[in-house]
Design a protein around this motif. Structure first.
Motif, PDB file in Angstrom:
ATOM      1  N   LYS A 224      28.765   9.508  -5.609  1.00  0.00           N
ATOM      2  CA  LYS A 224      27.886   9.374  -4.442  1.00  0.00           C
ATOM      3  C   LYS A 224      26.905  10.546  -4.374  1.00  0.00           C
ATOM      4  N   ALA A 225      27.400  11.731  -4.672  1.00  0.00           N
ATOM      5  CA  ALA A 225      26.517  12.897  -4.638  1.00  0.00           C
ATOM      6  C   ALA A 225      25.404  12.760  -5.675  1.00  0.00           C
TER       7      ALA A 225
ATOM      8  N   GLY B 161      31.594  14.281 -11.876  1.00  0.00           N
ATOM      9  CA  GLY B 161      32.002  12.916 -11.547  1.00  0.00           C
ATOM     10  C   GLY B 161      31.830  12.544 -10.089  1.00  0.00           C
ATOM     11  N   HIS B 162      31.035  13.326  -9.348  1.00  0.00           N
ATOM     12  CA  HIS B 162      30.758  12.988  -7.943  1.00  0.00           C
ATOM     13  C   HIS B 162      29.695  11.871  -7.919  1.00  0.00           C
TER      14      HIS B 162
ATOM     15  N   THR C  17      22.937   9.950  -4.482  1.00  0.00           N
ATOM     16  CA  THR C  17      22.182  10.412  -3.304  1.00  0.00           C
ATOM     17  C   THR C  17      21.158  11.471  -3.725  1.00  0.00           C
TER      18      THR C  17
ATOM     19  N   LEU D 136      40.687  16.157  -7.009  1.00  0.00           N
ATOM     20  CA  LEU D 136      39.505  15.287  -7.009  1.00  0.00           C
ATOM     21  C   LEU D 136      39.886  13.839  -7.353  1.00  0.00           C
TER      22      LEU D 136
ATOM     23  N   LYS E 128      35.553  20.971  -3.762  1.00  0.00           N
ATOM     24  CA  LYS E 128      34.602  20.846  -4.871  1.00  0.00           C
ATOM     25  C   LYS E 128      34.650  22.013  -5.861  1.00  0.00           C
ATOM     26  N   GLU E 129      33.958  21.818  -6.954  1.00  0.00           N
ATOM     27  CA  GLU E 129      33.939  22.803  -8.031  1.00  0.00           C
ATOM     28  C   GLU E 129      33.019  23.979  -7.681  1.00  0.00           C
TER      29      GLU E 129
ATOM     30  N   GLU F  77      36.071  11.058  -1.902  1.00  0.00           N
ATOM     31  CA  GLU F  77      36.008  10.229  -3.121  1.00  0.00           C
ATOM     32  C   GLU F  77      37.236  10.477  -3.997  1.00  0.00           C
TER      33      GLU F  77
ATOM     34  N   SER G  93      29.861  25.931  -7.878  1.00  0.00           N
ATOM     35  CA  SER G  93      28.460  25.687  -8.255  1.00  0.00           C
ATOM     36  C   SER G  93      27.545  26.357  -7.242  1.00  0.00           C
TER      37      SER G  93
ATOM     38  N   PHE H 127      25.193  25.158  -5.396  1.00  0.00           N
ATOM     39  CA  PHE H 127      24.945  24.464  -4.126  1.00  0.00           C
ATOM     40  C   PHE H 127      26.181  24.473  -3.220  1.00  0.00           C
ATOM     41  N   HIS H 128      27.381  24.511  -3.809  1.00  0.00           N
ATOM     42  CA  HIS H 128      28.561  24.640  -2.951  1.00  0.00           C
ATOM     43  C   HIS H 128      28.657  26.054  -2.383  1.00  0.00           C
TER      44      HIS H 128
ATOM     45  N   ILE I  72      37.978  10.606  -8.138  1.00  0.00           N
ATOM     46  CA  ILE I  72      37.286  10.596  -9.436  1.00  0.00           C
ATOM     47  C   ILE I  72      38.301  10.211 -10.507  1.00  0.00           C
TER      48      ILE I  72
ATOM     49  N   ASP J  47      29.296  15.072   4.163  1.00  0.00           N
ATOM     50  CA  ASP J  47      29.507  13.633   4.327  1.00  0.00           C
ATOM     51  C   ASP J  47      28.457  12.826   3.573  1.00  0.00           C
ATOM     52  N   MET J  48      27.204  13.292   3.640  1.00  0.00           N
ATOM     53  CA  MET J  48      26.110  12.552   2.996  1.00  0.00           C
ATOM     54  C   MET J  48      26.351  12.416   1.488  1.00  0.00           C
ATOM     55  N   PHE J  49      26.869  13.480   0.883  1.00  0.00           N
ATOM     56  CA  PHE J  49      27.095  13.447  -0.567  1.00  0.00           C
ATOM     57  C   PHE J  49      28.488  12.918  -0.936  1.00  0.00           C
ATOM     58  N   GLY J  50      29.282  12.575   0.049  1.00  0.00           N
ATOM     59  CA  GLY J  50      30.578  11.941  -0.231  1.00  0.00           C
ATOM     60  C   GLY J  50      31.654  12.877  -0.740  1.00  0.00           C
ATOM     61  N   TYR J  51      31.465  14.173  -0.543  1.00  0.00           N
ATOM     62  CA  TYR J  51      32.485  15.115  -1.030  1.00  0.00           C
ATOM     63  C   TYR J  51      33.767  14.983  -0.216  1.00  0.00           C
TER      64      TYR J  51
END
Lengths: 101, 454
Positions: free
Chosen positions: A63-64, A60-61, A67, B223, B388-389, B423, B391, B393-394, B425, B416-420
């Motif tokens: 923006k991610a 549910g991200h 992007t 989240l 974040k969960e 946000e 994964s 990439f994290h 949810i 910041d770019m991905f908004g983590y």
């Protein structure tokens, strides 16, 4: 689900290798290496993007996800165009020696 | 058989004895598990290999961070540098007790009485938490006869497994820093209309080891939350309640085995827990000044501890590059709703050690008077280490983040770019909100008494 997707990615990679073999293996050795490296890079970026978007969308991200669609799939399309040009799909001409396998 | 045949020469006897001893030494060195098992046969205990974290978790899960082990001595507690011996502090001076005493103003004094129970769910969990607060629950006399137990290494693994069995998300064992104990404790049911001296007593316990247990504050809830809405206090209470119960059970178990043990949890502390967590190899002190970050869970957790004289093999504190990371990230400071967190580049001296000196009074004031919800954990929500969960990439992100300032900058920019972290949810928002009950006045009159020191 993730196992099925990884299996599907493996099948797609193999299908790509078989489909491009005749064109990618043409020309000088350095050219073959560039072709396959470019293919591996394009496939890697695309699959990373698919995985990234799939996981972020399922959590549910928002923006991610949006992007990543822009960044990963944008990079994938650009690399696909470069690959297509290098392999002769876009020039309309097959490279010398293509299709002889 | 003749007598001559039965006899063995002295030389042959010595040879056989030497060979048997050598085989024994080699065998014991190569198979420490089996050797230890033989020593504890009467417990039908199967020892595990030396150096393993525990049987249930053979390796500690630090996520993908690059972790190295550092010291707990008179100059360093993990990556926190001690400039002079830190002084033991009084529990009466911690933020919520300052609010209770009226030192932070009238509104926080009213708010601290009910900033958790003003959300009914938080209040319900907190009620269960206070049931394990009495001294008779957290402490007691050990059994007069000691049970036989394995060696400290194996016993440490066993205690960790007992904590995991009791549903701890993580556990570690450390050398208890004596300066971390409270000098004075606040009496249960303190009456702050009376002088301070009548509400405190000297806390004299000094035990050599500490077992620290950690429980996650729940990812999906975080989240969906702003970090300072109605569920924020409940998130803390969830983990306080869970860790408190684990600590009380472990302490009672150890006392039954014949050793001293005291549980420390949010309704009855004998020490502030951040230094204990560092000593137990579970994290590093963050920019917030008093929250300790674990490489996998970040600071999305709460802790409880057991101090004990049970013979244990303590773990070493860890370094996963957090000081470099916090130096450049500042995301918690950017997002703090009451600007309580320092923007300083370098840590400064506080009570003899170096830390980012965030304003805990401003933090307490906001948490006790927040009228948009119950308490606050916004810094926890936005921190790139825990937002974040699980994964690939994290994992890649925290691996990058633990490699120095430049890579920390990169991780923060990507975050910041991905908004983590920033946000909300909505699909995970499962709890109910009663905003009308969040006003300090209405909350303070709804039910009396501080949730602390009950």
């Amino acid at each position: 689900m993730s196992s099925a997707l990884i299996f599907a990615a493996g099948i797609l990679f193999l299908a790509g290798v078989l489909g491009l073999k005749s064109r990618a293996n043409s020309g000088a050795l350095w050219r073959k290496i560039v072709n396959w490296l470019l293919y591996a890079l394009w496939f890697g970026i695309t699959m990373m993007g698919v995985s990234f978007i799939y996981i972020n969308a399922s959590v549910g991200h928002v923006k991610a996800t949006s992007t990543a669609v822009f960044v990963f799939l944008g990079a994938s399309v650009v690399l696909a165009l470069i690959l297509a040009r290098v392999l002769g799909f876009l020039s309309g001409k097959k490279p010398v020696g293509a299709g002889t396998d | 058989m003749s007598d001559n045949e039965k006899k063995i020469s002295r030389r042959a006897f010595l040879r056989a004895g030497t060979a048997a001893a050598a085989l024994g030494v080699i065998g014991a060195a190569q198979m420490p598990g089996q050797a230890a098992a033989a020593a504890t046969e009467n417990m039908t205990f199967q020892a595990s290999p030396t150096g393993q974290w525990s049987k249930l978790h053979p390796r500690h899960d630090y996520g993908s961070a690059l972790v190295r082990f550092v010291e707990n001595d008179d100059r360093w507690l993990g990556t926190s540098e001690l400039l002079s011996p830190p002084q033991n502090t009084s529990e009466a001076d911690m933020g919520f007790n300052q609010a209770n005493r009226g030192l932070l103003g009238e509104l926080p004094q009213k708010g601290v009485r009910n900033f958790i129970p003003k959300h009914p769910f938080g209040g319900a969990i907190s009620f269960a938490r206070t049931l394990i607060a009495p001294e008779t629950v957290v402490d007691g006399e050990p059994s007069p006869e000691k049970f036989s137990i394995p060696d400290p290494e194996q016993m440490s693994q066993h205690i960790k497994d007992a904590a995991y069995f009791l549903r701890a998300d993580e556990v570690g064992i450390g050398k208890m820093p004596p300066y971390a104990y409270y000098s004075h404790k606040v009496k249960q049911g303190a009456d702050w209309t009376k002088p301070l001296e009548e509400n405190i007593y000297e806390f004299t316990e000094r035990l050599p080891y500490v077992i620290v247990v950690m429980v996650d504050q729940h990812l999906e809830t975080m989240l969906a939350s702003t970090g300072y809405d109605g569920i924020s206090g409940s998130q803390s209470m969830r983990s306080y309640h869970a860790t408190g119960n684990i600590a009380v059970i472990l302490a009672k178990y150890i006392r039954t085995l014949g050793y001293r043990a005291r549980a420390h949890h949010s309704a009855n502390y004998g020490a502030p827990l951040p230094p204990l967590m560092i000593a137990a190899g579970l994290g590093e002190l963050s920019r917030t000044g008093d929250c300790v970050i674990h490489p996998r869970l970040g600071f999305r957790h709460k802790l409880a501890a057991v101090t004990t004289d049970l013979p244990l093999a303590p773990d070493k504190p860890i370094d996963f590059g957090l000081i470099d990371f916090c130096r450049v990230c500042k995301k918690c400071a950017d997002n703090c709703p009451n600007q309580s967190i320092s923007f300083d580049r370098e840590p400064v001296e506080y009570n003899g050690y170096l830390r980012w000196n965030s304003d805990f009074k401003k933090c307490t004031i906001f948490r006790t008077t927040n009228e948009e919800g119950s308490s606050c954990g916004r810094c926890m929500k936005v921190c790139p280490w825990n937002s974040k969960e699980d994964s690939w990439f994290h994992k890649a992100g925290t691996w990058i983040g633990s490699r120095g300032e430049a890579s920390a900058n990169l991780l923060k920019s990507i975050d910041d770019m991905f908004g983590y972290g920033t946000e909300e949810i909505p699909k995970y928002k499962w709890w109910l909100e009663w905003p009308d009950n969040y006003k300090v006045e209405s909350a303070a009159t709804a039910s009396g008494g501080s949730i602390y020191n009950k």
